[in-house]
Scaffold this motif. Structure first.
Motif, PDB file in Angstrom:
ATOM      1  N   ASP A  86      51.530  49.388  42.354  1.00  0.00           N
ATOM      2  CA  ASP A  86      51.069  50.457  43.243  1.00  0.00           C
ATOM      3  C   ASP A  86      51.250  51.825  42.591  1.00  0.00           C
ATOM      4  O   ASP A  86      50.398  52.710  42.732  1.00  0.00           O
ATOM      5  N   ILE A  87      52.371  52.005  41.884  1.00  0.00           N
ATOM      6  CA  ILE A  87      52.581  53.266  41.168  1.00  0.00           C
ATOM      7  C   ILE A  87      51.533  53.441  40.074  1.00  0.00           C
ATOM      8  O   ILE A  87      51.031  54.545  39.836  1.00  0.00           O
ATOM      9  N   PHE A  88      51.165  52.339  39.414  1.00  0.00           N
ATOM     10  CA  PHE A  88      50.144  52.415  38.365  1.00  0.00           C
ATOM     11  C   PHE A  88      48.791  52.875  38.920  1.00  0.00           C
ATOM     12  O   PHE A  88      48.034  53.547  38.217  1.00  0.00           O
ATOM     13  N   THR A  89      48.466  52.503  40.160  1.00  0.00           N
ATOM     14  CA  THR A  89      47.195  52.949  40.733  1.00  0.00           C
ATOM     15  C   THR A  89      47.152  54.472  40.886  1.00  0.00           C
ATOM     16  O   THR A  89      46.077  55.076  40.801  1.00  0.00           O
ATOM     17  N   SER A  90      48.322  55.080  41.107  1.00  0.00           N
ATOM     18  CA  SER A  90      48.370  56.541  41.201  1.00  0.00           C
ATOM     19  C   SER A  90      48.314  57.205  39.833  1.00  0.00           C
ATOM     20  O   SER A  90      48.144  58.422  39.752  1.00  0.00           O
ATOM     21  N   MET A  91      48.485  56.435  38.777  1.00  0.00           N
ATOM     22  CA  MET A  91      48.461  56.981  37.423  1.00  0.00           C
ATOM     23  C   MET A  91      47.228  56.516  36.657  1.00  0.00           C
ATOM     24  O   MET A  91      47.232  56.472  35.424  1.00  0.00           O
ATOM     25  N   ALA A  92      46.172  56.167  37.385  1.00  0.00           N
ATOM     26  CA  ALA A  92      44.942  55.729  36.727  1.00  0.00           C
ATOM     27  C   ALA A  92      44.378  56.820  35.829  1.00  0.00           C
ATOM     28  O   ALA A  92      43.859  56.538  34.740  1.00  0.00           O
ATOM     29  N   LYS A  93      44.473  58.077  36.259  1.00  0.00           N
ATOM     30  CA  LYS A  93      43.992  59.182  35.430  1.00  0.00           C
ATOM     31  C   LYS A  93      44.802  59.300  34.149  1.00  0.00           C
ATOM     32  O   LYS A  93      44.260  59.633  33.081  1.00  0.00           O
ATOM     33  N   VAL A  94      46.085  59.025  34.207  1.00  0.00           N
ATOM     34  CA  VAL A  94      46.920  59.056  33.017  1.00  0.00           C
ATOM     35  C   VAL A  94      46.445  58.018  32.007  1.00  0.00           C
ATOM     36  O   VAL A  94      46.287  58.305  30.812  1.00  0.00           O
ATOM     37  N   PHE A  95      46.179  56.800  32.478  1.00  0.00           N
ATOM     38  CA  PHE A  95      45.712  55.747  31.579  1.00  0.00           C
ATOM     39  C   PHE A  95      44.333  56.071  31.007  1.00  0.00           C
ATOM     40  O   PHE A  95      44.049  55.768  29.845  1.00  0.00           O
ATOM     41  N   SER A  96      43.486  56.684  31.823  1.00  0.00           N
ATOM     42  CA  SER A  96      42.158  57.044  31.345  1.00  0.00           C
ATOM     43  C   SER A  96      42.231  58.093  30.231  1.00  0.00           C
ATOM     44  O   SER A  96      41.552  57.975  29.196  1.00  0.00           O
ATOM     45  N   ASP A  97      43.066  59.107  30.417  1.00  0.00           N
ATOM     46  CA  ASP A  97      43.219  60.131  29.383  1.00  0.00           C
ATOM     47  C   ASP A  97      43.901  59.574  28.139  1.00  0.00           C
ATOM     48  O   ASP A  97      43.604  60.000  27.012  1.00  0.00           O
ATOM     49  N   LEU A  98      44.808  58.635  28.334  1.00  0.00           N
ATOM     50  CA  LEU A  98      45.430  57.996  27.176  1.00  0.00           C
ATOM     51  C   LEU A  98      44.397  57.246  26.348  1.00  0.00           C
ATOM     52  O   LEU A  98      44.416  57.297  25.111  1.00  0.00           O
ATOM     53  N   GLU A  99      43.484  56.570  27.021  1.00  0.00           N
ATOM     54  CA  GLU A  99      42.430  55.833  26.301  1.00  0.00           C
ATOM     55  C   GLU A  99      41.550  56.793  25.512  1.00  0.00           C
ATOM     56  O   GLU A  99      41.220  56.536  24.331  1.00  0.00           O
ATOM     57  N   ARG A 100      41.181  57.897  26.112  1.00  0.00           N
ATOM     58  CA  ARG A 100      40.328  58.861  25.423  1.00  0.00           C
ATOM     59  C   ARG A 100      41.063  59.505  24.257  1.00  0.00           C
ATOM     60  O   ARG A 100      40.479  59.728  23.180  1.00  0.00           O
ATOM     61  N   SER A 101      42.346  59.788  24.437  1.00  0.00           N
ATOM     62  CA  SER A 101      43.128  60.401  23.353  1.00  0.00           C
ATOM     63  C   SER A 101      43.279  59.447  22.183  1.00  0.00           C
ATOM     64  O   SER A 101      43.082  59.836  21.021  1.00  0.00           O
ATOM     65  N   VAL A 102      43.643  58.211  22.471  1.00  0.00           N
ATOM     66  CA  VAL A 102      43.808  57.227  21.404  1.00  0.00           C
ATOM     67  C   VAL A 102      42.474  56.970  20.709  1.00  0.00           C
ATOM     68  O   VAL A 102      42.415  56.801  19.486  1.00  0.00           O
ATOM     69  N   CYS A 103      41.396  56.951  21.457  1.00  0.00           N
ATOM     70  CA  CYS A 103      40.073  56.745  20.871  1.00  0.00           C
ATOM     71  C   CYS A 103      39.757  57.848  19.862  1.00  0.00           C
ATOM     72  O   CYS A 103      39.240  57.585  18.769  1.00  0.00           O
ATOM     73  N   ARG A 104      40.061  59.085  20.194  1.00  0.00           N
ATOM     74  CA  ARG A 104      39.794  60.189  19.270  1.00  0.00           C
ATOM     75  C   ARG A 104      40.687  60.121  18.040  1.00  0.00           C
ATOM     76  O   ARG A 104      40.263  60.480  16.931  1.00  0.00           O
ATOM     77  N   MET A 105      41.918  59.678  18.233  1.00  0.00           N
ATOM     78  CA  MET A 105      42.801  59.547  17.074  1.00  0.00           C
ATOM     79  C   MET A 105      42.310  58.451  16.133  1.00  0.00           C
ATOM     80  O   MET A 105      42.335  58.614  14.913  1.00  0.00           O
ATOM     81  N   VAL A 106      41.861  57.345  16.699  1.00  0.00           N
ATOM     82  CA  VAL A 106      41.379  56.240  15.871  1.00  0.00           C
ATOM     83  C   VAL A 106      40.124  56.643  15.111  1.00  0.00           C
ATOM     84  O   VAL A 106      39.949  56.309  13.934  1.00  0.00           O
ATOM     85  N   HIS A 107      39.233  57.396  15.762  1.00  0.00           N
ATOM     86  CA  HIS A 107      37.983  57.820  15.132  1.00  0.00           C
ATOM     87  C   HIS A 107      38.097  59.182  14.446  1.00  0.00           C
ATOM     88  O   HIS A 107      37.078  59.778  14.081  1.00  0.00           O
ATOM     89  N   ARG A 108      39.325  59.676  14.300  1.00  0.00           N
ATOM     90  CA  ARG A 108      39.589  60.930  13.583  1.00  0.00           C
ATOM     91  C   ARG A 108      38.785  62.099  14.155  1.00  0.00           C
ATOM     92  O   ARG A 108      38.139  62.865  13.423  1.00  0.00           O
ATOM     93  N   GLN A 109      38.841  62.217  15.466  1.00  0.00           N
ATOM     94  CA  GLN A 109      38.154  63.307  16.144  1.00  0.00           C
ATOM     95  C   GLN A 109      39.115  64.351  16.698  1.00  0.00           C
ATOM     96  O   GLN A 109      38.714  65.219  17.460  1.00  0.00           O
ATOM     97  N   VAL A 110      40.399  64.257  16.343  1.00  0.00           N
ATOM     98  CA  VAL A 110      41.376  65.229  16.819  1.00  0.00           C
ATOM     99  C   VAL A 110      41.119  66.574  16.144  1.00  0.00           C
ATOM    100  O   VAL A 110      40.878  66.645  14.940  1.00  0.00           O
TER     101      VAL A 110
END
Length: 469
Positions: free
Chosen positions: A232-256
């Motif tokens: 239930d706590i994780f459902t309130s942090m869905a935005k956190v997980f979404s931003d983490l995915e986007r951040s990691v994606c940019r790091m992997v593709h060297r877009q930082v």
């Protein structure tokens, strides 16, 4: 009482002119003078501690604590000053884009730090109210206390803004490659901490009791209260997980520290199809838990709970269609469906919070308060608390559903505020959810005691009848 001898306070050998009474405890071997303590190993005067045989003076714990607080605020002011000056060095057209990108990398960990701070407050409140939360979550006594959790939150609050300040400073001064390394190093450190099982076991209060998150899909284990509480706590942090995915994606593709991600067809851009899938994952986890509970218990209420989490799916995916359909199609067809699904999800979730999670059916407990328990001196009987939490929960439920919309990602300040408010809503929700579970546990224990007493009375009665016969 045992091992101590009281010495008269007016003894000339123990008092000096103008001083307060001094008592010597033979059992503990400590001199007590006013508010200060002088033990066999050292003496403390005016807030300073001096060890015997050592000429160095050491500050007392109170002074050290105040010094730490002062240094914390000085550090915060320095970070704000350096960050502000660095941002002002940039051109106005680049400033907003850069802040949006910097905010994306660091705001998930800032929100996680906020959650840790509030969780410490939850545990402190439970400890003050005498609520045995360790029993509720079925954990041993080695879990972290609220003070230890706050210590973890302090380090998170220090490290994340420091890395963010370094990122802004290096980028504004032309050191783009060094700036790009800041979020990479920060996330790598987080991953290393999570991979070290011993460290994780000492930094999370319920380690070892939660089912591994990947097991929620396969439903291999029975779901405990601690499992779905965390989900239930994780459902309130869905935005956190979404931003983490986007951040990691940019790091992997060297877009930082680049502008490649601004392109509409970018792999890690705001139009990425991975974003709604990551947003919906916590709800699918919780949905799967409800189905597993129905399989184990056969209770129909778990199916209704599963239906609640399923209503979040159309909210997320209908909003994501804005970037993949024609504008007229979105305005005339998909947007009304998105609004309708948002109303259904918010209403259903609010109803479930009040009537099921908190057991405030018909708001009867607000007006009667006829269930005695250990929270009575803090919450029960204070009607304004219940009115506040019900009203704020309704409002924040609606805003959280609105924030799940994919077409609001560009307004990062508003989204961050709503995400922080959702974490605050979950913080309030925890109080009443744990309170309700504690009441149920006490009711079950009382019912078991009553049954045992009745059975004992029956045995005594039968024994007396047989004896008389």
């Amino acid at each position: 009482m045992f091992g101590g001898v009281a010495v008269p306070a007016n003894s000339p050998h123990l008092r000096k002119s103008g001083s307060r009474p001094v008592v010597y405890d033979l059992g503990g071997g400590k001199w007590r003078r006013g508010g200060f303590i002088a033990s066999r190993g050292g003496r403390r005067f005016n807030g300073w501690y001096r060890s015997s045989g050592c000429s160095a003076m050491m500050p007392s714990p109170i002074l050290l604590r105040r010094l730490k607080v002062l240094l914390f605020f000085i550090w915060g002011l320095i970070c704000c000053k350096i960050g502000w000056d660095s941002v002002m060095r940039m051109s106005a057209d680049k400033r907003d884009l850069f802040l949006y990108e910097a905010f994306l990398y660091f705001n998930p960990l800032l929100l996680a730090a906020l959650m840790v701070w509030l969780w410490g407050i939850n545990l402190w409140f439970f400890a003050q109210g005498g609520v045995n939360y360790a029993k509720i979550f079925d954990v041993d006594q080695s879990h972290l206390t609220h003070r230890e959790i706050w210590r973890c939150a302090i380090w998170m609050t220090i490290i994340v803004p420091t890395s963010m300040t370094a990122y802004i400073y290096l980028y504004s001064h032309g050191e783009v490659s060094y700036a790009a390394s800041q979020p990479v190093l920060l996330y790598a450190a987080v991953v290393m901490i999570l991979l070290l099982k011993d460290t994780l076991a000492n930094s999370f209060p319920f380690t070892g009791k939660f089912t591994p998150i990947w097991m929620y899909f396969v439903s291999k284990f029975a779901i405990s209260f601690a499992d779905f509480f965390l989900a239930d706590i994780f459902t309130s942090m869905a935005k956190v997980f979404s931003d983490l995915e986007r951040s990691v994606c940019r790091m992997v593709h060297r877009q930082v520290a680049t502008i490649a991600w601004l392109e509409a067809d970018s792999v890690c851009g705001s139009h990425s199809v991975a974003i709604p899938f990551v947003l919906v994952l916590p709800y699918l986890f919780r949905l799967n838990q409800c189905l597993r509970q129905y399989k184990d218990t056969g209770e129909k209420a778990t199916l209704l709970n599963a239906l609640k989490y399923s209503t979040a799916v159309p909210v997320i995916f209908l909003s994501a269609l804005k970037y993949h359909v024609f504008p007229d199609r979105w305005t005339n067809f998909y947007r009304p469906l998105w609004l309708l699904s948002g109303v259904v999800n918010s209403s259903y979730s609010f109803y479930w919070d009040v009537t099921r999670d908190w057991d405030l059916s018909g708001f009867t407990r607000i007006f009667k308060f006829n269930k005695p328990h250990l929270f009575s001196h803090m919450l029960h009987g204070r009607r304004w608390v219940y009115f506040w939490v019900i009203g704020s929960n309704l409002i924040l439920r609606c805003t959280w559903t609105y924030k799940l919309s994919a077409h609001l990602r560009h307004n990062y300040v508003t989204v961050f505020i709503i995400a922080a408010l959702e974490i605050f809503r979950r913080f309030q929700w925890i109080f009443f959810r744990v309170e309700n579970e504690w009441i149920k546990m006490n009711s079950k224990s009382h019912s078991h005691l009553s049954v045992d007493e009745i059975s004992n009375d029956e045995e005594k009665l039968l024994h007396s009848i047989n004896y008389n016969v």
